[in-house]
Design a protein around this motif. Structure first.
Motif, mmCIF file in Angstrom:
data_model
loop_
_atom_site.group_PDB
_atom_site.id
_atom_site.type_symbol
_atom_site.label_atom_id
_atom_site.label_comp_id
_atom_site.label_asym_id
_atom_site.label_seq_id
_atom_site.Cartn_x
_atom_site.Cartn_y
_atom_site.Cartn_z
ATOM 1 N N MET A 40 -88.745 -11.450 61.906
ATOM 2 C CA MET A 40 -87.826 -12.374 62.560
ATOM 3 C C MET A 40 -86.380 -12.004 62.232
ATOM 4 O O MET A 40 -85.497 -12.105 63.073
ATOM 5 N N VAL A 41 -86.138 -11.568 60.989
ATOM 6 C CA VAL A 41 -84.784 -11.162 60.581
ATOM 7 C C VAL A 41 -84.292 -9.999 61.437
ATOM 8 O O VAL A 41 -83.154 -10.003 61.923
ATOM 9 N N VAL A 42 -85.158 -9.013 61.647
ATOM 10 C CA VAL A 42 -84.790 -7.845 62.457
ATOM 11 C C VAL A 42 -84.483 -8.272 63.889
ATOM 12 O O VAL A 42 -83.509 -7.810 64.490
ATOM 13 N N LEU A 43 -85.287 -9.168 64.425
ATOM 14 C CA LEU A 43 -85.079 -9.647 65.794
ATOM 15 C C LEU A 43 -83.736 -10.366 65.919
ATOM 16 O O LEU A 43 -82.986 -10.152 66.885
ATOM 17 N N VAL A 44 -83.413 -11.199 64.934
ATOM 18 C CA VAL A 44 -82.136 -11.924 64.950
ATOM 19 C C VAL A 44 -80.963 -10.947 64.862
ATOM 20 O O VAL A 44 -79.970 -11.068 65.592
ATOM 21 N N LEU A 45 -81.069 -9.958 63.962
ATOM 22 C CA LEU A 45 -79.992 -8.966 63.823
ATOM 23 C C LEU A 45 -79.799 -8.195 65.129
ATOM 24 O O LEU A 45 -78.665 -7.956 65.563
ATOM 25 N N ILE A 92 -76.513 -5.964 66.115
ATOM 26 C CA ILE A 92 -76.532 -5.078 64.941
ATOM 27 C C ILE A 92 -77.711 -4.119 65.086
ATOM 28 O O ILE A 92 -78.875 -4.508 64.918
ATOM 29 N N ASN A 93 -77.442 -2.879 65.435
ATOM 30 C CA ASN A 93 -78.514 -1.912 65.686
ATOM 31 C C ASN A 93 -78.753 -0.957 64.517
ATOM 32 O O ASN A 93 -79.840 -0.423 64.358
ATOM 33 N N GLU A 108 -89.885 1.150 54.617
ATOM 34 C CA GLU A 108 -91.209 1.035 55.251
ATOM 35 C C GLU A 108 -91.385 -0.334 55.903
ATOM 36 O O GLU A 108 -91.954 -0.455 56.987
ATOM 37 N N THR A 109 -90.855 -1.365 55.243
ATOM 38 C CA THR A 109 -90.940 -2.728 55.794
ATOM 39 C C THR A 109 -90.150 -2.833 57.087
ATOM 40 O O THR A 109 -90.606 -3.448 58.068
ATOM 41 N N LEU A 110 -88.971 -2.245 57.106
ATOM 42 C CA LEU A 110 -88.150 -2.237 58.322
ATOM 43 C C LEU A 110 -88.861 -1.522 59.469
ATOM 44 O O LEU A 110 -88.868 -1.995 60.604
ATOM 45 N N MET A 111 -89.482 -0.390 59.151
ATOM 46 C CA MET A 111 -90.194 0.382 60.170
ATOM 47 C C MET A 111 -91.364 -0.416 60.746
ATOM 48 O O MET A 111 -91.613 -0.396 61.945
ATOM 49 N N ARG A 112 -92.069 -1.130 59.866
ATOM 50 C CA ARG A 112 -93.206 -1.950 60.334
ATOM 51 C C ARG A 112 -92.708 -3.062 61.254
ATOM 52 O O ARG A 112 -93.357 -3.406 62.238
ATOM 53 N N ALA A 113 -91.567 -3.655 60.896
ATOM 54 C CA ALA A 113 -90.988 -4.724 61.719
ATOM 55 C C ALA A 113 -90.607 -4.194 63.096
ATOM 56 O O ALA A 113 -90.884 -4.829 64.121
ATOM 57 N N LEU A 114 -89.981 -3.022 63.121
ATOM 58 C CA LEU A 114 -89.577 -2.417 64.395
ATOM 59 C C LEU A 114 -90.797 -2.058 65.241
ATOM 60 O O LEU A 114 -90.804 -2.248 66.456
ATOM 61 N N GLU A 115 -91.841 -1.564 64.572
ATOM 62 C CA GLU A 115 -93.081 -1.210 65.281
ATOM 63 C C GLU A 115 -93.707 -2.436 65.931
ATOM 64 O O GLU A 115 -94.116 -2.413 67.098
ATOM 65 N N LEU A 116 -93.752 -3.540 65.176
ATOM 66 C CA LEU A 116 -94.340 -4.770 65.710
ATOM 67 C C LEU A 116 -93.518 -5.303 66.881
ATOM 68 O O LEU A 116 -94.066 -5.685 67.915
ATOM 69 N N ARG A 146 -85.221 -13.676 74.692
ATOM 70 C CA ARG A 146 -85.843 -15.011 74.778
ATOM 71 C C ARG A 146 -86.593 -15.338 73.484
ATOM 72 O O ARG A 146 -86.525 -16.460 72.984
ATOM 73 N N MET A 147 -87.291 -14.334 72.948
ATOM 74 C CA MET A 147 -88.036 -14.539 71.697
ATOM 75 C C MET A 147 -87.096 -14.898 70.547
ATOM 76 O O MET A 147 -87.429 -15.719 69.692
ATOM 77 N N ALA A 148 -85.911 -14.285 70.515
ATOM 78 C CA ALA A 148 -84.949 -14.513 69.429
ATOM 79 C C ALA A 148 -84.426 -15.950 69.413
ATOM 80 O O ALA A 148 -83.896 -16.409 68.397
ATOM 81 N N GLU A 149 -84.574 -16.679 70.532
ATOM 82 C CA GLU A 149 -84.127 -18.070 70.600
ATOM 83 C C GLU A 149 -85.032 -19.007 69.802
ATOM 84 O O GLU A 149 -84.637 -20.134 69.499
ATOM 85 N N PHE A 150 -86.241 -18.555 69.493
ATOM 86 C CA PHE A 150 -87.185 -19.392 68.754
ATOM 87 C C PHE A 150 -87.164 -19.026 67.268
ATOM 88 O O PHE A 150 -87.417 -17.872 66.920
ATOM 89 N N PRO A 151 -86.887 -19.979 66.372
ATOM 90 C CA PRO A 151 -86.831 -19.683 64.930
ATOM 91 C C PRO A 151 -88.223 -19.652 64.296
ATOM 92 O O PRO A 151 -88.498 -20.337 63.307
ATOM 93 N N VAL A 152 -89.111 -18.871 64.888
ATOM 94 C CA VAL A 152 -90.483 -18.751 64.385
ATOM 95 C C VAL A 152 -90.855 -17.274 64.339
ATOM 96 O O VAL A 152 -90.109 -16.411 64.835
#
Length: 263
Positions: A1-6, A11-12, A26-34, A53-59
């Protein structure tokens, strides 16, 4: 969710970003992959329309993908309820020492075909029918505070749907649970497992890990065993257990990937 918000803030350069507590690469890469698998990012790592649209939801992004996908299946009303109930599912039922049999029977009466997600939906619908009665919770061995928290979460998510222009509709055929199952699969295709030949354990499709259905699940020791399941969470105790489990069809996993391309 943090990566999506950034990403949504423009912030790229996540590697160069000055986190207060930097996550492992590795955690960042997994987040980007998902996020890419969910369709929130394109193949250049840029935010898609769906991702915004997904970033609008805090979940969790998997949950926000489910909410948005539910619009295509006309079952957002049921999905909001299930998501809200999942967040409180671990504290929903209680079992007094002097009334264990009564509590177990009450819980069993809520069970519905398809798996635990529909049991939670049934609990909510019965509670709503009593005008959110505290007495009903007492009689059915349900935690009133947990249900109230689920209601608060649901109200917040419904408000966010309005802001993101997700139309809240009820499943037109309540006897057909397939639309709800498909919407959940669209976001949770990573959390799936296949029955092994032994018939008593499962293997996760993403990580190839041996897992077992938690004894609290309505699908525990189900006969015949369900072949393919989707789960909400994986807990590690003496074994790796799947909690909040739902039956799915393998073909829906490909539909979930197709949804990524069409939103």
């Amino acid at each position: 969710m943090v990566v999506l918000v950034l990403k949504s803030l423009g912030i790229n350069d996540l590697i160069g970003f000055e986190f207060m507590d930097p996550p492992p690469g590795e955690t960042l890469m997994r987040a980007l992959e998902l996020l890419y698998a969910l369709g929130a990012l394109n193949d250049r790592g840029e935010l898609t329309k769906l991702g915004r649209r997904m970033a609008e939801f805090p979940v969790d992004p998997m949950l926000s993908k489910v909410i948005i996908a539910s619009e295509a299946y006309s079952c957002t009303d049921e999905i909001l309820t299930i998501i809200s109930m999942l967040s409180e599912s671990s504290s929903l039922f209680y079992r007094p020492k002097d009334k264990k049999l009564h509590a177990d029977q009450a819980r069993q009466n809520f069970v519905r075909a398809g798996g635990d997600h529909f049991t939670l939906l049934n609990v909510w619908e019965q509670w709503a029918d009593t005008n959110y009665s505290q007495q009903f919770c007492y009689e059915q061995f349900l935690q009133y505070k947990s249900l109230c928290r689920a209601r608060d979460i649901r109200d917040q998510l419904a408000g966010l749907c309005e802001r993101v222009e997700v139309v809240i509709q009820s499943n037109p055929n309540s006897n057909d649970i397939t639309p709800v199952q498909k919407a959940l699969t669209a976001g949770y295709f990573y959390n799936t497992a296949q029955l092994q030949k032994s018939g008593d354990s499962y293997r996760t499709l993403k990580t190839n890990q041996t897992v077992y259905i938690h004894p609290s699940s309505s699908l525990f020791q189900h006969q015949p065993p369900v072949k393919t399941v989707l789960y909400y969470e994986l807990v590690m105790t003496s074994k790796s257990y799947l909690r909040q489990v739902m039956e799915i069809k393998p073909a829906w996993l490909f539909e979930g990937e197709f949804l990524i391309l069409t939103f």
